[in-house]
Design a protein around this motif. Sequence first.
Motif, short mmCIF file in Angstrom:
data_model
loop_
_atom_site.label_atom_id
_atom_site.label_comp_id
_atom_site.label_asym_id
_atom_site.label_seq_id
_atom_site.Cartn_x
_atom_site.Cartn_y
_atom_site.Cartn_z
N ALA A 187 -20.45 1.17 -9.41
CA ALA A 187 -21.44 0.93 -10.45
C ALA A 187 -21.44 -0.54 -10.80
O ALA A 187 -20.52 -1.28 -10.46
CB ALA A 187 -21.15 1.77 -11.69
N ASN A 188 -22.49 -0.95 -11.50
CA ASN A 188 -22.59 -2.32 -11.99
C ASN A 188 -21.74 -2.47 -13.24
O ASN A 188 -21.71 -1.57 -14.09
CB ASN A 188 -24.05 -2.64 -12.29
N ALA A 189 -21.05 -3.60 -13.37
CA ALA A 189 -20.17 -3.80 -14.52
C ALA A 189 -20.93 -3.82 -15.84
O ALA A 189 -20.34 -3.57 -16.90
CB ALA A 189 -19.39 -5.10 -14.36
N ALA A 190 -22.23 -4.10 -15.80
CA ALA A 190 -23.04 -4.10 -17.02
C ALA A 190 -23.55 -2.71 -17.38
O ALA A 190 -24.04 -2.49 -18.49
CB ALA A 190 -24.21 -5.06 -16.88
N LYS A 191 -23.46 -1.77 -16.43
CA LYS A 191 -23.91 -0.39 -16.65
C LYS A 191 -22.93 0.53 -15.95
O LYS A 191 -23.23 1.10 -14.90
CB LYS A 191 -25.33 -0.19 -16.12
N THR A 192 -21.76 0.69 -16.53
CA THR A 192 -20.69 1.42 -15.86
C THR A 192 -20.93 2.92 -15.83
O THR A 192 -20.37 3.62 -14.98
CB THR A 192 -19.35 1.16 -16.57
N GLY A 193 -21.69 3.44 -16.76
CA GLY A 193 -21.85 4.88 -16.87
C GLY A 193 -20.68 5.57 -17.54
O GLY A 193 -20.68 6.80 -17.66
N LEU B 182 -12.88 -3.92 -14.34
CA LEU B 182 -14.19 -4.27 -13.81
C LEU B 182 -14.02 -5.21 -12.61
O LEU B 182 -13.34 -6.23 -12.72
CB LEU B 182 -15.03 -4.97 -14.89
N GLY B 183 -14.61 -4.84 -11.49
CA GLY B 183 -14.51 -5.68 -10.29
C GLY B 183 -13.11 -5.78 -9.75
O GLY B 183 -12.59 -6.89 -9.57
N PRO B 184 -12.46 -4.65 -9.42
CA PRO B 184 -11.08 -4.71 -8.95
C PRO B 184 -10.91 -5.29 -7.56
O PRO B 184 -9.79 -5.56 -7.14
CB PRO B 184 -10.63 -3.24 -8.98
N GLY B 185 -12.00 -5.50 -6.82
CA GLY B 185 -11.89 -6.11 -5.50
C GLY B 185 -11.04 -5.27 -4.56
O GLY B 185 -11.28 -4.09 -4.39
N LEU B 186 -10.02 -5.89 -3.99
CA LEU B 186 -9.17 -5.21 -3.02
C LEU B 186 -7.96 -4.54 -3.66
O LEU B 186 -7.13 -3.96 -2.97
CB LEU B 186 -8.71 -6.20 -1.94
N GLY B 187 -7.83 -4.65 -4.99
CA GLY B 187 -6.80 -3.89 -5.67
C GLY B 187 -5.51 -4.60 -5.98
O GLY B 187 -4.52 -3.96 -6.36
N ARG B 188 -5.48 -5.93 -5.85
CA ARG B 188 -4.21 -6.64 -6.11
C ARG B 188 -3.79 -6.51 -7.57
O ARG B 188 -2.63 -6.21 -7.87
CB ARG B 188 -4.34 -8.12 -5.72
N THR B 189 -4.73 -6.72 -8.50
CA THR B 189 -4.37 -6.57 -9.91
C THR B 189 -4.15 -5.11 -10.26
O THR B 189 -3.29 -4.79 -11.11
CB THR B 189 -5.46 -7.19 -10.80
N ARG C 24 -23.36 -11.81 -20.73
CA ARG C 24 -23.47 -11.16 -22.04
C ARG C 24 -23.59 -9.63 -21.89
O ARG C 24 -23.03 -8.87 -22.69
CB ARG C 24 -24.65 -11.72 -22.82
N ALA C 25 -24.31 -9.21 -20.87
CA ALA C 25 -24.47 -7.76 -20.65
C ALA C 25 -23.14 -7.10 -20.30
O ALA C 25 -22.83 -6.01 -20.77
CB ALA C 25 -25.51 -7.51 -19.55
N ILE C 26 -22.33 -7.77 -19.48
CA ILE C 26 -21.03 -7.21 -19.08
C ILE C 26 -20.08 -7.17 -20.27
O ILE C 26 -19.38 -6.18 -20.49
CB ILE C 26 -20.45 -8.03 -17.92
N VAL C 27 -20.06 -8.25 -21.05
CA VAL C 27 -19.18 -8.27 -22.23
C VAL C 27 -19.60 -7.20 -23.23
O VAL C 27 -18.76 -6.52 -23.84
CB VAL C 27 -19.18 -9.68 -22.86
N ALA C 28 -20.91 -7.02 -23.41
CA ALA C 28 -21.41 -5.98 -24.31
C ALA C 28 -21.01 -4.59 -23.82
O ALA C 28 -20.67 -3.71 -24.62
CB ALA C 28 -22.93 -6.08 -24.45
N GLU C 29 -21.02 -4.38 -22.50
CA GLU C 29 -20.61 -3.09 -21.95
C GLU C 29 -19.13 -2.85 -22.18
O GLU C 29 -18.71 -1.72 -22.51
CB GLU C 29 -20.94 -3.04 -20.46
#
Length: 272
Positions: free
Chosen positions: A107-113, A61-68, A137-142
């Motif tokens: 997509a949004n991390a809380a609604k990844t699809g 979730l949220g990989p940004g520029l891809g370093r991780t 809480r929404a992201i952790v629940a997802e």
Amino acid sequence: MADSRPAAPQPLPLAERRDEDLPGHWLLARLGKRVLRPGGLELTTRLLAAARLGGADVVELGPGLGRTATDIVAAGPRSYVGVDDTAAATENVRAVVAPIGGSVVVANAAKTGLPADSADVVIGEAMLTMQGDKAKRAIVAEAFRVLRPGGRYAIHELGLTPDDIDQDAKDEIRRDMSRAIKVNARPLTTAEWTQLLTDAGFEVATVDHAPMALLNPARVLADEGPLGVLCIVGNLIRRPGARRRVIGMRRTFGRYRDKLTAVAVVGVVPQP
């Protein structure tokens, strides 16, 4: 009757914003910094080891520029899916994960699809800190929904210390951090981070810490290497607005050095 009110102005794309107006992590990325995690590459490395990525279906979730993502690919997962709501960043990540057939969705991390029970590991670094309580809480629940039983949710976030820090100090730190980095930063104590996961149904497997030294010269050298440091310094010399911002961020981090930490937690979805 047609609505005659003027449309709300849309924010400029990140690439078009002035250095003075960028969120702190994107400013640092523009200057050439690749590792944008509070605990640096060292804590990320330990977190990924604890998450057990080999042969796993991984969602970041949220990989940004891809370093991780680079390190995730090196660990030999079975599959990789990145989820990022910043379309401009996704092409970098796609290039990183292409060798293993990885993909990135906007997509949004809380609604990844993504389908339920479709991943063995969900990873999120330095992104929950930037969310309010409801969004956290929404992201952790997802993450819990996407993971299979026995799946691991690995987070690396900015922490406050000690656990019994008083509310006035919390509010002051959050206010000053938000002003410095131009993002609504809401770090939690270690106890609060772990409670966030257990409230969603996770069992906490590991908790780890590292100093919050994002702009400490020794940490920057360890994370970016000599050539990376030269690139960053050169950009700071050429960009006075960015230099003022970085000095301000470093001053704020220094002011609260005794109350800031980096926290890495791995939560596990219980087996039925």
